[in-house]
Design a protein around this motif. Structure first.
Motif, PDB file in Angstrom:
ATOM      1  N   LEU B  11       0.838  -1.192   0.000  1.00  0.00           N
ATOM      2  CA  LEU B  11       0.000   0.000   0.000  1.00  0.00           C
ATOM      3  C   LEU B  11       0.877   1.246   0.000  1.00  0.00           C
ATOM      4  O   LEU B  11       1.860   1.302   0.753  1.00  0.00           O
ATOM      5  N   LEU B  13       0.537   5.425   0.541  1.00  0.00           N
ATOM      6  CA  LEU B  13      -0.364   6.467   1.045  1.00  0.00           C
ATOM      7  C   LEU B  13       0.300   7.824   0.958  1.00  0.00           C
ATOM      8  O   LEU B  13       1.510   7.933   1.164  1.00  0.00           O
ATOM      9  N   THR B  17      -3.107  11.107   5.000  1.00  0.00           N
ATOM     10  CA  THR B  17      -4.327  10.366   4.691  1.00  0.00           C
ATOM     11  C   THR B  17      -4.515   9.192   5.661  1.00  0.00           C
ATOM     12  O   THR B  17      -3.668   8.931   6.505  1.00  0.00           O
ATOM     13  N   ASN B  18      -5.652   8.501   5.514  1.00  0.00           N
ATOM     14  CA  ASN B  18      -6.003   7.396   6.410  1.00  0.00           C
ATOM     15  C   ASN B  18      -6.036   6.086   5.655  1.00  0.00           C
ATOM     16  O   ASN B  18      -6.213   6.072   4.423  1.00  0.00           O
ATOM     17  N   SER B  19      -5.878   4.984   6.405  1.00  0.00           N
ATOM     18  CA  SER B  19      -5.948   3.682   5.765  1.00  0.00           C
ATOM     19  C   SER B  19      -6.352   2.620   6.767  1.00  0.00           C
ATOM     20  O   SER B  19      -6.294   2.839   7.981  1.00  0.00           O
ATOM     21  N   HIS B  73      -6.311   0.512  11.843  1.00  0.00           N
ATOM     22  CA  HIS B  73      -6.585   1.776  11.164  1.00  0.00           C
ATOM     23  C   HIS B  73      -5.468   2.759  11.477  1.00  0.00           C
ATOM     24  O   HIS B  73      -5.087   2.931  12.642  1.00  0.00           O
ATOM     25  N   ARG B  75      -4.537   6.704  11.056  1.00  0.00           N
ATOM     26  CA  ARG B  75      -5.102   8.026  10.767  1.00  0.00           C
ATOM     27  C   ARG B  75      -3.969   9.018  10.572  1.00  0.00           C
ATOM     28  O   ARG B  75      -2.959   8.959  11.284  1.00  0.00           O
ATOM     29  N   THR B 103       1.748  -6.503   5.446  1.00  0.00           N
ATOM     30  CA  THR B 103       1.365  -5.429   4.522  1.00  0.00           C
ATOM     31  C   THR B 103       2.513  -4.443   4.485  1.00  0.00           C
ATOM     32  O   THR B 103       2.871  -3.863   5.503  1.00  0.00           O
ATOM     33  N   LEU B 105       3.800  -1.017   3.782  1.00  0.00           N
ATOM     34  CA  LEU B 105       3.226   0.332   3.681  1.00  0.00           C
ATOM     35  C   LEU B 105       4.307   1.353   3.376  1.00  0.00           C
ATOM     36  O   LEU B 105       5.344   1.397   4.037  1.00  0.00           O
TER      37      LEU B 105
END
Lengths: 113, 109
Positions: B11, B13, B17-19, B73, B75, B103, B105
């Motif tokens: 991912l 980002l 931003t949020n994910s 999550h 934020r 994951t 990131l």
């Protein structure tokens, strides 16, 4: 948070030789673990250890592997003899009880040449 | 890996931003841990969960044992959030944590 110390941080060894990876678990923890990670990929469980005995081991825990914690000193992973495919980062971990929070060391990067 | 599946596998980002990251279990998980493996390789404990939710700063995690999943999550993502996030589950019939596939990131400026 609680610290698990691993010594050494890096080790290079000739194929066929013996290597011992050392782990100093969190002082009051009773359960100890070794995991293997290759190239930053998945963390693979090797073995857990409690009350002086191996409780569970995976298929990756070959006959050449052994663990011990003599007299409350380091918790060690010994590989004898080493093979090229043993090259990986080995993480030691400990927890206070069964299925409580597990804390990991920074790993020992083992390179077998 | 099949017992604990994480999504997405990677991912990117934008900063700020949020994910949400997800972990699905095919084992009867009783506790879940989330870790961040930073670029130096160290595993940082983020959360230890029994069924329920926890929050810590910009991070929030939930674990639903009945539906066999957990979420993390993030934020207001920051550059230092970059790394690989692992979930790991333990079940009552085994004393080990089983890791997910991770994951990866990347937070971009």
């Amino acid at each position: 948070g609680p610290k698990v110390l691993q010594i050494p941080s890096h080790q290079i060894i000739d194929m066929g030789q013996m290597v011992t990876l050392n782990c100093d678990p969190v002082s009051n923890h009773l359960y100890f673990y070794w995991y293997k990670q290759i190239l930053g990929q998945q963390m693979e469980f090797l073995v857990n250890f409690y009350n002086g005995k191996v409780m569970e081991k995976s298929k990756l825990f070959k006959d050449q592997f052994s663990v011990e914690r003599p007299d409350g000193s380091y918790f060690t992973l010994k590989i004898q003899p080493t093979a090229l495919e043993d090259s990986a980062v080995y993480f030691c971990a400990s927890s206070l009880g069964a299925n409580t929070e597990v804390f990991f060391g920074k790993g020992t990067r083992l390179t077998v040449v | 890996g099949d017992k604990v599946k994480q999504s997405p596998s990677a991912l990117s980002l934008q900063e700020g931003t949020n994910s949400a990251l997800r972990c699905n279990f095919s084992i009867a998980a009783t506790t879940v841990q989330w870790f961040l493996q930073n670029p130096r390789g160290s595993l940082i404990n983020l959360f230890y969960l029994v069924p329920g939710t926890k929050e810590n700063g910009r991070l929030k995690s939930a674990f639903d044992s009945k539906e066999s999943y957990s979420t993390l999550h993030i934020r207001d993502a920051q550059l230092e959030d970059s790394g690989t996030y692992f979930c790991a589950a333990a079940s009552s019939n085994t004393n080990k944590v089983v890791f997910g596939t991770g994951t990866r990131l990347q937070v971009l400026p």
